[in-house]
Design a protein around this motif. Structure first.
Motif, mmCIF file in Angstrom:
data_model
loop_
_atom_site.group_PDB
_atom_site.id
_atom_site.type_symbol
_atom_site.label_atom_id
_atom_site.label_comp_id
_atom_site.label_asym_id
_atom_site.label_seq_id
_atom_site.Cartn_x
_atom_site.Cartn_y
_atom_site.Cartn_z
ATOM 1 N N GLU A 220 0.847 -1.190 0.000
ATOM 2 C CA GLU A 220 0.000 0.000 0.000
ATOM 3 C C GLU A 220 0.888 1.248 0.000
ATOM 4 O O GLU A 220 2.009 1.224 0.502
ATOM 5 C CB GLU A 220 -0.965 -0.027 1.185
ATOM 6 N N LEU A 221 0.388 2.308 -0.585
ATOM 7 C CA LEU A 221 1.236 3.461 -0.875
ATOM 8 C C LEU A 221 1.823 4.111 0.369
ATOM 9 O O LEU A 221 2.935 4.649 0.315
ATOM 10 C CB LEU A 221 0.449 4.490 -1.691
ATOM 11 N N HIS A 222 1.123 4.071 1.487
ATOM 12 C CA HIS A 222 1.662 4.695 2.697
ATOM 13 C C HIS A 222 2.980 4.054 3.103
ATOM 14 O O HIS A 222 3.899 4.736 3.550
ATOM 15 C CB HIS A 222 0.643 4.620 3.838
ATOM 16 N N GLY A 223 3.072 2.744 2.929
ATOM 17 C CA GLY A 223 4.316 2.056 3.221
ATOM 18 C C GLY A 223 5.371 2.323 2.165
ATOM 19 O O GLY A 223 6.549 2.541 2.477
ATOM 20 N N PHE A 224 4.945 2.322 0.912
ATOM 21 C CA PHE A 224 5.879 2.564 -0.192
ATOM 22 C C PHE A 224 6.523 3.937 -0.080
ATOM 23 O O PHE A 224 7.733 4.092 -0.257
ATOM 24 C CB PHE A 224 5.145 2.424 -1.522
ATOM 25 N N TRP A 225 5.723 4.953 0.207
ATOM 26 C CA TRP A 225 6.252 6.321 0.298
ATOM 27 C C TRP A 225 7.285 6.457 1.408
ATOM 28 O O TRP A 225 8.123 7.361 1.366
ATOM 29 C CB TRP A 225 5.110 7.302 0.545
ATOM 30 N N ARG A 226 7.226 5.582 2.385
ATOM 31 C CA ARG A 226 8.141 5.663 3.524
ATOM 32 C C ARG A 226 9.395 4.798 3.348
ATOM 33 O O ARG A 226 10.208 4.715 4.269
ATOM 34 C CB ARG A 226 7.398 5.275 4.808
ATOM 35 N N ARG A 227 9.550 4.192 2.195
ATOM 36 C CA ARG A 227 10.741 3.379 1.973
ATOM 37 C C ARG A 227 11.988 4.266 2.018
ATOM 38 O O ARG A 227 12.025 5.328 1.380
ATOM 39 C CB ARG A 227 10.649 2.679 0.617
ATOM 40 N N PRO A 228 13.037 3.878 2.741
ATOM 41 C CA PRO A 228 14.238 4.715 2.838
ATOM 42 C C PRO A 228 15.022 4.811 1.537
ATOM 43 O O PRO A 228 15.874 5.690 1.399
ATOM 44 C CB PRO A 228 15.063 4.011 3.927
ATOM 45 N N ASN A 229 14.730 3.925 0.567
ATOM 46 C CA ASN A 229 15.425 3.976 -0.723
ATOM 47 C C ASN A 229 14.563 4.574 -1.830
ATOM 48 O O ASN A 229 14.824 4.371 -3.017
ATOM 49 C CB ASN A 229 15.886 2.574 -1.129
ATOM 50 N N LEU A 230 13.542 5.340 -1.454
ATOM 51 C CA LEU A 230 12.681 5.982 -2.449
ATOM 52 C C LEU A 230 13.348 7.239 -2.987
ATOM 53 O O LEU A 230 13.590 8.193 -2.245
ATOM 54 C CB LEU A 230 11.328 6.338 -1.826
ATOM 55 N N LEU A 231 13.633 7.235 -4.282
ATOM 56 C CA LEU A 231 14.274 8.389 -4.910
ATOM 57 C C LEU A 231 13.257 9.372 -5.489
ATOM 58 O O LEU A 231 13.471 10.583 -5.454
ATOM 59 C CB LEU A 231 15.229 7.930 -6.011
ATOM 60 N N LEU A 232 12.148 8.850 -6.010
ATOM 61 C CA LEU A 232 11.157 9.736 -6.623
ATOM 62 C C LEU A 232 9.811 9.037 -6.699
ATOM 63 O O LEU A 232 9.717 7.891 -7.143
ATOM 64 C CB LEU A 232 11.608 10.143 -8.030
ATOM 65 N N SER A 233 8.768 9.722 -6.247
ATOM 66 C CA SER A 233 7.411 9.226 -6.400
ATOM 67 C C SER A 233 6.436 10.382 -6.279
ATOM 68 O O SER A 233 6.819 11.498 -5.927
ATOM 69 C CB SER A 233 7.092 8.158 -5.347
ATOM 70 N N GLN A 234 5.186 10.099 -6.594
ATOM 71 C CA GLN A 234 4.095 11.047 -6.358
ATOM 72 C C GLN A 234 3.406 10.682 -5.052
ATOM 73 O O GLN A 234 3.273 9.506 -4.726
ATOM 74 C CB GLN A 234 3.053 10.967 -7.469
ATOM 75 N N ALA A 235 2.961 11.679 -4.348
ATOM 76 C CA ALA A 235 2.153 11.444 -3.150
ATOM 77 C C ALA A 235 0.945 12.369 -3.199
ATOM 78 O O ALA A 235 0.875 13.282 -4.016
ATOM 79 C CB ALA A 235 2.964 11.698 -1.889
ATOM 80 N N CYS A 236 -0.003 12.115 -2.314
ATOM 81 C CA CYS A 236 -1.148 13.010 -2.156
ATOM 82 C C CYS A 236 -0.837 13.990 -1.026
ATOM 83 O O CYS A 236 -0.184 13.632 -0.044
ATOM 84 C CB CYS A 236 -2.395 12.197 -1.831
ATOM 85 N N GLY A 237 -1.304 15.202 -1.157
ATOM 86 C CA GLY A 237 -1.014 16.216 -0.157
ATOM 87 C C GLY A 237 -1.626 15.949 1.195
ATOM 88 O O GLY A 237 -1.085 16.387 2.215
ATOM 89 N N TYR A 238 -2.738 15.212 1.255
ATOM 90 C CA TYR A 238 -3.390 14.972 2.545
ATOM 91 C C TYR A 238 -2.533 14.080 3.435
ATOM 92 O O TYR A 238 -2.238 14.451 4.585
ATOM 93 C CB TYR A 238 -4.784 14.377 2.324
ATOM 94 N N PRO A 239 -2.095 12.905 2.981
ATOM 95 C CA PRO A 239 -1.188 12.126 3.840
ATOM 96 C C PRO A 239 0.152 12.817 4.057
ATOM 97 O O PRO A 239 0.777 12.635 5.106
ATOM 98 C CB PRO A 239 -1.027 10.795 3.098
ATOM 99 N N LEU A 240 0.585 13.629 3.085
ATOM 100 C CA LEU A 240 1.829 14.378 3.280
ATOM 101 C C LEU A 240 1.758 15.208 4.546
ATOM 102 O O LEU A 240 2.701 15.251 5.334
ATOM 103 C CB LEU A 240 2.100 15.290 2.081
ATOM 104 N N MET A 241 0.615 15.858 4.779
ATOM 105 C CA MET A 241 0.463 16.745 5.925
ATOM 106 C C MET A 241 -0.074 16.029 7.162
ATOM 107 O O MET A 241 -0.290 16.648 8.193
ATOM 108 C CB MET A 241 -0.458 17.917 5.553
#
Length: 263
Positions: free
Chosen positions: A43-64
């Protein structure tokens, strides 16, 4: 460490997915270290938090709502789409093409569709738009979570819902690539604007690499302007987390009106 990248948003058709992937590959070719394009396997919440993530899109709501503690903002795209203002965007309020509704206020007692509970464009700005019309925290007769903007559009088109809020960039791509679906729905309004989907990187990515990514984003638009046009990309802005506070402001205004969730 093997760096990874993915663009999970705005892939409304397989052809558009290939266009985005080709653009991402071109961006990454201009940046060191080497990076592998992947499909998120979680699920994207876990993916976005990967320490080896170089580039991805996120939604502003979970960002904040916590994600900002583990990622860096790279840039926010500026799209050529109705409802976009620079790096800010809004959502299109859509109903069925043959529905009797002409305004959001007229949708009292109707059935709403939305994509995800943590979506800014499908839930947060929708809630903000409905809040002034709500009574005792209620407005709709039923609310359906569909899992995606495309799912919300199809729910409206198929008669399973009467209204949805759809990211205006997604809606523009649907008009481009899925005109038969676009013809089955009708816009009746727009939501408030807020900063668009941010491009992010792990907080482990060095500052020099972040700058290289920003340069590469713009270079890829210049070398293939026709592809940029198909992707509706006009450029990129570097926004701060303070700019994204707008999302929390919209949430707070809805809550102040006594409308805490879509209902």
């Amino acid at each position: 460490m093997t760096w990874i990248a993915a663009l999970p948003m705005y892939n409304v058709t397989p052809a558009l997915d290939l266009e985005w992937r080709a653009w991402l590959v071109d961006v990454l070719r201009r940046v060191k270290p080497a990076c592998r394009v992947v499909e998120p396997d979680e699920e994207l919440h876990g993916f976005w938090r990967r320490p080896n993530l170089l580039l991805s899109q996120a939604c502003g709501y979970p960002l904040m709502h916590g994600l900002h503690e583990q990622v860096q903002l790279i840039a926010t795209p500026r799209f050529d789409a109705p409802g976009c203002e620079g790096a800010h965007y809004s959502s299109v309020l859509v109903t069925r093409a043959d529905a009797q509704f002409d305004t959001l206020a007229a949708c009292r007692g109707a059935r709403a569709a939305y994509n995800q509970d943590d979506s800014n464009s499908g839930m947060n700005v929708f809630r903000h738009a409905v809040a002034p019309h709500s009574r005792a925290g209620m407005f709709f007769s039923a609310v359906l979570r569909t899992g995606s903007h495309l799912g919300s559009l199809r729910a409206v088109a198929d008669g399973r819902a009467d209204i949805a809020a759809v990211d205006c960039v997604t809606f523009a791509f649907v008009c481009d690539a899925l005109p038969e679906l676009a013809r089955k729905v009708r816009p009746i309004g727009m939501t408030a604007t807020s900063p668009g989907l941010p491009l992010i990187a792990s907080d482990t990515v060095p500052p020099a690499t972040i700058e290289a990514l920003r340069d590469a984003l713009n270079e890829t638009l210049e070398i293939q302007p026709e592809r940029a046009k198909r992707l509706r990309l006009q450029g990129f802005s570097v926004l701060s987390l303070a700019d994204y506070d707008r999302i929390g402001q919209l949430e707070d205004e809805a809550r102040a009106a006594g409308y805490t969730h879509l209902a």
